[in-house]
Write an enzyme that holds these catalytic residues in place. Structure first.
Site, short mmCIF file in Angstrom:
data_model
loop_
_atom_site.label_atom_id
_atom_site.label_comp_id
_atom_site.label_asym_id
_atom_site.label_seq_id
_atom_site.Cartn_x
_atom_site.Cartn_y
_atom_site.Cartn_z
N LYS A 35 3.94 7.58 -12.15
CA LYS A 35 2.81 6.50 -12.75
C LYS A 35 1.78 7.24 -13.43
CE LYS A 35 0.17 2.61 -10.54
NZ LYS A 35 -0.04 1.88 -9.28
N SER A 110 0.99 -2.64 -8.62
CA SER A 110 0.57 -2.37 -10.18
C SER A 110 1.78 -1.30 -10.34
CB SER A 110 -0.82 -1.57 -10.19
OG SER A 110 -0.52 -0.63 -9.08
N SER A 134 0.51 -1.75 -4.22
CA SER A 134 1.22 -1.53 -5.24
C SER A 134 2.31 -0.77 -5.47
CB SER A 134 0.02 -0.64 -6.14
OG SER A 134 -1.02 -1.59 -6.57
#
Length: 394
Positions: A35, A110, A134
């Site tokens: 990420k 996210s 997330s």
């Protein structure tokens, strides 16, 4: 997997917009997407935004050094909701992540790019962060496994923060066994071997009394099937856990972003700017009060599981199925069942429920520090559900 082959797959599926950048690393090994809030040497960390300096990182984050030591190859930085502060991964700066399992619906956030990359088979596993859901929300939306370890498990050095009190790292994978391996690799364990399966009957599972009474029809049907026969137990109130966690998140996020909010507000997407500005309104007294209440709730949560003889709780992952991209919904619809366990700090894993329609996730929540045991329970549940899925597809 071969890293060069993985990058070819990623380019062939560029329409998913799962990655912001790719590396030039090559070789055979466990291929990982990271990420883009986590520093990877030789890449620019964007955090899905346009504010951070466009500087190539000279060092890996602590967790990236660990996975490299375990033989992993980082092929790229995955797309996300801007600054990891949202649940859709509809990113105005780097493009929106497409859900491979339901392209007309959001991928969740996210860590949406990480979940999409795994769901599309572009990497062996992907790294995410989780502050209020997330990892688990996009795992639920994309039909994969997402694991949020006990908060405090990982050194967060080299990770762009959202809320330092609530942030943690974790893996997203196609199945629990791979998530277990990924977790070990993130810990730098070079000698990990899969443990023998343990029958589900060896574990004591329960549901929380009154926590699943607001689900949409599809999620409710999946929940009733998954949770059938489990006893109900008491637990701290969901509203209180959510309120405390949100107060801490807003205050800490606003503190980190204060300078940019004052000097470059137009550089933020609207859906991120609004809650950051709300965070500026959280008083010091309210923030300190929330931290104190968090400590109390964490003790209550652990006491609840211990006193009621529970190894793990089964909990919905989201209140609703993945919304269509154009749908309107409340953020609480997706975070209402995940944020409580950032507040308590407990480990939680999201598993895809067997379904022939839109992916639906269910969480298993364990006791503090018992991450390995929780993953063993998750493997046992996964085996049970695999048999159910086989019967559904016949």
């Amino acid at each position: 997997m071969n890293a060069d082959v993985a990058r070819q797959k990623i380019r062939a599926h560029a329409d998913l917009n799962a990655f912001i950048s790719l590396t030039e690393e090559s070789g055979e090994g466990t291929v990982v997407g990271v990420k883009d809030v986590v520093d990877v040497r030789g890449t620019v960390t964007t955090a899905g935004a346009r504010i951070l300096p466009e500087e190539t990182q000279s060092e890996d984050a602590t967790v990236v050094r660990a996975v490299r030591a375990a033989g992993c190859i980082v092929v790229g930085k995955t797309n996300l909701h801007e600054f990891a502060f949202g649940v859709t991964s509809l990113n105005p700066h780097h493009g929106s992540v497409v859900n491979p399992r339901a392209p007309d619906r959001i991928a969740g956030g996210s860590s949406g790019g990480s979940a999409a990359a795994v769901a599309a088979g572009l990497v062996d596993w992907a790294m995410g962060t989780d502050t209020g859901g997330s990892i688990r929300i996009p795992a639920a939306m994309c039909g994969v496994v997402g694991f949020k370890p006990t908060i405090g498990t990982f050194d967060m050095t080299g990770v762009v923060p959202l809320s330092r009190s609530l942030d943690t790292l974790g893996p997203i994978a196609a199945d629990v066994g791979t998530a277990e391996m990924a977790f070990a690799q993130m810990l730098g364990n070079q000698n990990w071997t899969a443990q023998p399966p343990v029958p589900l009957s060896e574990f004591r599972l329960a549901v929380i009394d009154g926590w699943a009474d607001d689900l949409d029809a599809d999620t409710a049907a999946a929940w009733q099937s998954a949770a059938a026969g489990l006893r109900s137990v008491d637990f701290p109130a969901r509203d209180a856990l959510n309120e405390v966690g949100l107060t801490i998140l807003l205050a800490e996020a606003a503190a980190f972003h204060r300078h940019w909010l004052e000097t470059r507000p137009d550089s933020y997407g609207k859906d991120v700017l609004e809650p950051l500005r709300r965070g500026l309104e959280v008083s010091s007294a309210a923030y300190v009060s929330a931290l104190l209440e968090q400590s109390r709730l964490r003790v209550m949560a652990e006491d609840a599981l211990q006193s009621q003889d529970v190894d793990a709780l089964m909990v919905p992952a989201t209140r609703i199925i993945a919304p269509r991209v154009a749908d309107s919904f409340q953020r609480q619809d997706l975070t209402g069942y995940t944020r409580p366990f950032n507040t308590t700090g407990q480990p939680a894993v999201c598993l895809p429920v067997p379904t022939l329609g839109v992916p639906i996730g269910i969480q298993l929540v364990g006791r503090h520090g018992q991450d390995a045991k929780l993953l063993s329970i998750a493997r046992a549940v996964e085996r049970k559900w695999a048999a159910l899925k086989l019967s559904l597809t016949r």
